[in-house]
Design an enzyme around this catalytic site. Structure first.
Site, PDB file in Angstrom:
ATOM      1  N   HIS A  82       0.779  -1.243   0.000  1.00 28.03           N
ATOM      2  CA  HIS A  82       0.000   0.000   0.000  1.00 28.03           C
ATOM      3  C   HIS A  82       0.811   1.294   0.000  1.00 28.03           C
ATOM      4  CE1 HIS A  82      -3.060  -2.885   1.017  1.00 28.03           C
ATOM      5  NE2 HIS A  82      -2.673  -3.003   2.266  1.00 28.03           N
ATOM      6  N   ASP A 240       3.660  -8.578   1.159  1.00 24.40           N
ATOM      7  CA  ASP A 240       4.220  -9.334   2.274  1.00 24.40           C
ATOM      8  C   ASP A 240       3.381 -10.540   2.672  1.00 24.40           C
ATOM      9  OD1 ASP A 240       2.206  -7.662   3.253  1.00 24.40           O
ATOM     10  OD2 ASP A 240       3.501  -6.631   4.676  1.00 24.40           O
TER      11      ASP A 240
END
Length: 507
Positions: A82, A240
């Site tokens: 993000h 991730d």
């Protein structure tokens, strides 16, 4: 002999590991960097710190391992999701990156919802407008720093900036791009409809690949800086959590994991697209081509414990340094002496607002039930229990969606704690296992690099060749029953405080 490099770009630091094709780590190096919080609820990092950490850690693991650099088959990169990286036409960073836990973009989320439509936004991007996602950050810069936006020629995510510095390519992949709120998640490509309605030029965005695809090769300049040979392939990699899924073998239906890293995640794989119309959990493309994952997110999971360590555990940090141990090991011992429920003390882990299940950027952390008899150790255990309850919230939402969870793994820093794993098993009331490897996202993207370079035929095959699990920690019935009493009170606290949170945010 072929070797694979996994680079895991986290919030507190970047960890680079070099593996053989059986998944054995040969060398590892972590380099930390700061996070900047110029205002309450803001969070930024310098992209150059990420590149420097990746560059220096790659050079270090090659030196430590003693391998011949030309035997490196490929590189995969995992990254915190993000974050907004804005570059000018020459590839220079225009401002610090606004990262995942930043909460400044409430007005921009309202703007996105108004322009796209709440229902349509979820249909396309599989998620409601969220302050953590990248689209609202882009609009914030457009609205508040127009001179920066005017100079912007390229928009990248954190790991994709490292890719750019390695290869010179502007590229991303579907798992990380899913968290930008600009991707058509069912179709796995940029959404022309969303981009047009938000007034964002598609040319600013990178080319989208599947996670195991080769996206570029190490340039001559980068090779000189990081020690990886020129021409080494760099695959798409993954966000991730998608990388952690591959690193734990969570690549088939029925498999799930809980991560307690800086943030906390409950993640389940699904071969069928599943979108929550209420937006309580997030659906993204996963690192397995043609599949997706559903995940609930706690903004400040391990971050809560790190905050407590940094502010209240200086004695443990000094003692651990003298003993050659991790401070968290001593903190675990301290927390283990306190009973379940912390003598009626609860903690809400909302230090950075919250995503699942409340979607509220204004909520903040709370110790509830504090009395004169409570010690620092009570607060410590309460932090761990509160984070565990927040993960249980995500599990409950996934169950309500009909997502099947037949196997739960624990990973991240918190997953390495036997005490925390037992809390998860007791609060979930199900067995919790760990994988034998502790490398998680770094191993996951190394497997993706192996797929992209032909070492493994598929992501699933790579996981079967590499991933091994340890025996489970089983729930203890009496402990589960005790935790359940406190979890029910925990669930009641956010609704009771919601209006007060919003009033506080207005001051």
């Amino acid at each position: 002999m072929a070797y694979l490099i996994g680079v895991d770009l986290g919030t507190s630091g970047t960890k680079t590991v070099i593996f053989d094709t059986a998944g054995n780590p040969l060398a590892s190096k972590t380099i930390e960097y700061p996070m900047y919080q110029p205002h309450n609820g803001w969070a930024e990092q310098d992209p150059l710190h990420w590149w420097q950490a990746a560059r220096d850690s790659m050079k270090a693991v090659i030196a430590q391992s003693g391998i011949a650099p030309h035997d490196i088959a490929g590189i995969g990169i995992s990254g915190q999701m993000h974050g907004l990286v804005m570059l000018d036409k020459d590839g220079n960073v225009l401002r610090k990156s606004i990262i995942w836990c930043d909460q400044r973009t409430g007005k921009e989320c309202e703007e996105i919802t108004q322009k796209v439509g709440a229902k349509r936004l979820i249909e396309i991007t599989a998620n409601p407008a969220l302050t953590g996602f990248t689209a609202s950050k882009i609009l914030w810069v457009k609205n508040n720093e127009p001179e920066v936006y005017e100079k912007c020629a390229h928009i990248l995510l954190p790991k994709d900036y490292v890719r750019y510095m390695l290869t010179g390519e502007y590229a991303t992949e579907v798992s990380d791009a899913s968290g930008m709120q600009l991707l058509d998640v069912p179709k796995r490509c940029w959404s022309d409809e969303v981009l047009e309605k938000l007034g964002i030029d598609k040319s600013l965005l990178a080319k989208v690949y599947e996670s195991p695809e080769v996206t570029g090769k190490v340039s001559k300049k980068a090779a000189e800086e990081c020690g990886v040979p020129e021409g080494t392939p760099v695959v798409g990699g993954a966000g991730d959590n998608a990388a952690a899924a591959v690193g734990t073998g969570t690549v088939e239906d029925g498999r799930a994991f809980t991560t307690i890293g800086t943030s906390g995640v409950v993640f389940a794989h699904t071969s069928q697209l599943s979108i929550d119309p209420q937006g309580r959990v997030h659906t993204f493309c996963c690192a397995v081509p043609g599949a997706w994952h559903v995940m609930g997110v706690t903004q400040a999971a391990g971050l809560s414990l790190k905050w407590f360590r940094d502010n209240f555990c200086h004695e443990e940090m000094i003692a651990a340094d003298g003993m050659g141990k991790d401070p968290y090991f001593l903190m675990d011992q301290q927390a283990g002496r306190i009973p379940i429920g912390c003598d009626r003390l609860l903690y809400l882990p909302y230090l950075m607002g919250e995503r699942t299940p409340h979607l509220d950027p204004d909520c903040r952390g709370v110790f509830f039930g504090l009395s004169a008899m409570h010690t620092r150790q009570h607060l410590l255990r309460a932090v761990m229990e509160g984070v565990t309850y927040s993960q249980r919230d995500s599990v409950e939402v996934l169950k309500s969606m009909g997502v099947k969870i037949g196997e739960m793994l624990a990973c991240g820093g918190g997953g390495s704690s036997p005490l925390w794993r037992q809390m998860l098993a007791d609060v979930y009331n199900c067995p919790v296992k760990t994988v034998a490897s502790k490398e998680g996202p770094a191993l996951g993207v190394a497997i993706l690099a192996g797929v992209g370079t032909g070492v493994y035929k598929s992501v699933e095959e790579g996981c079967k060749a590499v991933i091994r699990t340890n025996p489970p920690q089983n729930p203890v019935a009496e402990q589960s029953a005790e935790y359940e009493k406190f979890y029910q009170i925990y669930k009641s606290l956010y609704p009771a405080l919601r209006d007060a949170y919003h009033n506080l945010a207005k001051l």
